[in-house]
Scaffold this active site. Structure first.
Site, PDB file in Angstrom:
ATOM      1  CG  LEU A 197      -6.475  10.857  64.939  1.00 15.83           C
ATOM      2  CD1 LEU A 197      -7.617  11.170  63.898  1.00 15.83           C
ATOM      3  CD2 LEU A 197      -5.704   9.811  64.593  1.00 15.83           C
ATOM      4  CG  PHE A 234       3.653  14.120  62.698  1.00 14.56           C
ATOM      5  CD1 PHE A 234       4.056  13.595  63.864  1.00 14.56           C
ATOM      6  CD2 PHE A 234       4.371  13.858  61.522  1.00 14.56           C
ATOM      7  CE1 PHE A 234       5.416  13.043  63.695  1.00 14.56           C
ATOM      8  CE2 PHE A 234       5.647  13.291  61.530  1.00 14.56           C
ATOM      9  CZ  PHE A 234       6.146  13.184  62.737  1.00 14.56           C
ATOM     10  N   GLY A 235      -0.814  15.089  63.580  1.00 19.39           N
ATOM     11  CA  GLY A 235      -2.068  15.588  63.676  1.00 19.39           C
ATOM     12  C   GLY A 235      -2.874  15.438  62.494  1.00 19.39           C
ATOM     13  CB  SER A 236      -4.209  13.348  60.615  1.00 23.23           C
ATOM     14  OG  SER A 236      -3.807  12.332  61.557  1.00 23.23           O
ATOM     15  NE  ARG A 237     -12.653  15.977  58.919  1.00 21.61           N
ATOM     16  CZ  ARG A 237     -13.328  16.941  58.954  1.00 21.61           C
ATOM     17  NH1 ARG A 237     -12.916  18.187  59.228  1.00 21.61           N
ATOM     18  NH2 ARG A 237     -14.642  16.663  58.486  1.00 21.61           N
TER      19      ARG A 237
END
Length: 210
Positions: free
Chosen positions: A89, A175-178
């Site tokens: 993401l 925030f940005g992640s997986r």
């Protein structure tokens, strides 16, 4: 536009000083903060989704791009035989997380860890993460929230014993992640690396018809 409640402190944290500075006629300082408040509102957006309801389908738990689709990676997959779908993401993706499969939550395991970039191959095994097991009859799906260099907090709003429908909201990552999803070997994967998926709507795996 509907917003997730986890975003309210972030939005207010930028909006309040922005309003103050603009009222003081200091646009050079106020407008950037106003822009950040707008970004926070965009990041924490929570659009409606319309998941297909079929017991043989495994849905994407998040928006993003598929990084891994194949056998479970050693040191990443849970013990046993699994296939793995990993989704990255970016900060621009919707970060609301949704159940990839319907059933009862049987296990939740939070693991503290590092904050490597979510696309780093070490992230799934070393970063802060939260793993959820969901079961329907003899079918089990495991899904894992993994934070990244920007994402520093996992939000999980379910507990063991809860019943979820496929596509139902269960949390988010800030925030940005997986997201990692693990399905049994008998499932047929429906995505490949590079595919773009939408949470609750894209089919990522399917149980074979009986």
């Amino acid at each position: 536009m509907k917003l997730d409640r986890a975003g309210y402190p972030f939005i207010a944290g930028f909006l309040a000083p922005a309003a103050y500075l603009l009222l003081k006629k200091k646009p050079a300082a106020g407008l950037p903060l106003l822009g950040m408040a707008g970004f926070m509102a965009y990041f924490f957006r929570d659009p409606e989704r319309y998941p297909p309801q079929h017991p043989d389908l495994v849905l994407s738990p998040a928006d993003g791009r598929v990084m891994v689709a194949g056998p479970g990676e050693p040191g990443v997959a849970p013990p046993g035989e699994w296939q793995q779908i990993s989704i990255f993401l970016s900060p621009m993706d919707v970060h609301i997380n949704r159940a990839p499969f319907g059933g009862e939550i049987t296990r939740i395991a939070y693991t503290p860890g590092k904050f490597l970039a979510a696309y780093d191959e070490r992230a799934a095994a070393e970063n802060e993460r939260n793993e959820v097991w969901i079961k329907d009859g003899d079918r089990t799906v495991v899904f894992r929230q993994v934070v990244g260099v920007l994402a520093r907090r996992v939000v999980c709003r379910v507990q063991v014993g809860d019943q979820l429908l496929a596509g139902e909201r269960f949390g988010l990552m800030k925030f940005g992640s997986r997201m990692d999803v693990f399905v049994p070997p008998g499932c047929v994967l429906q995505v490949k690396p590079g595919d773009v998926v939408r949470g609750a709507e894209s089919v990522i795996a399917r149980w074979p018809e009986a």
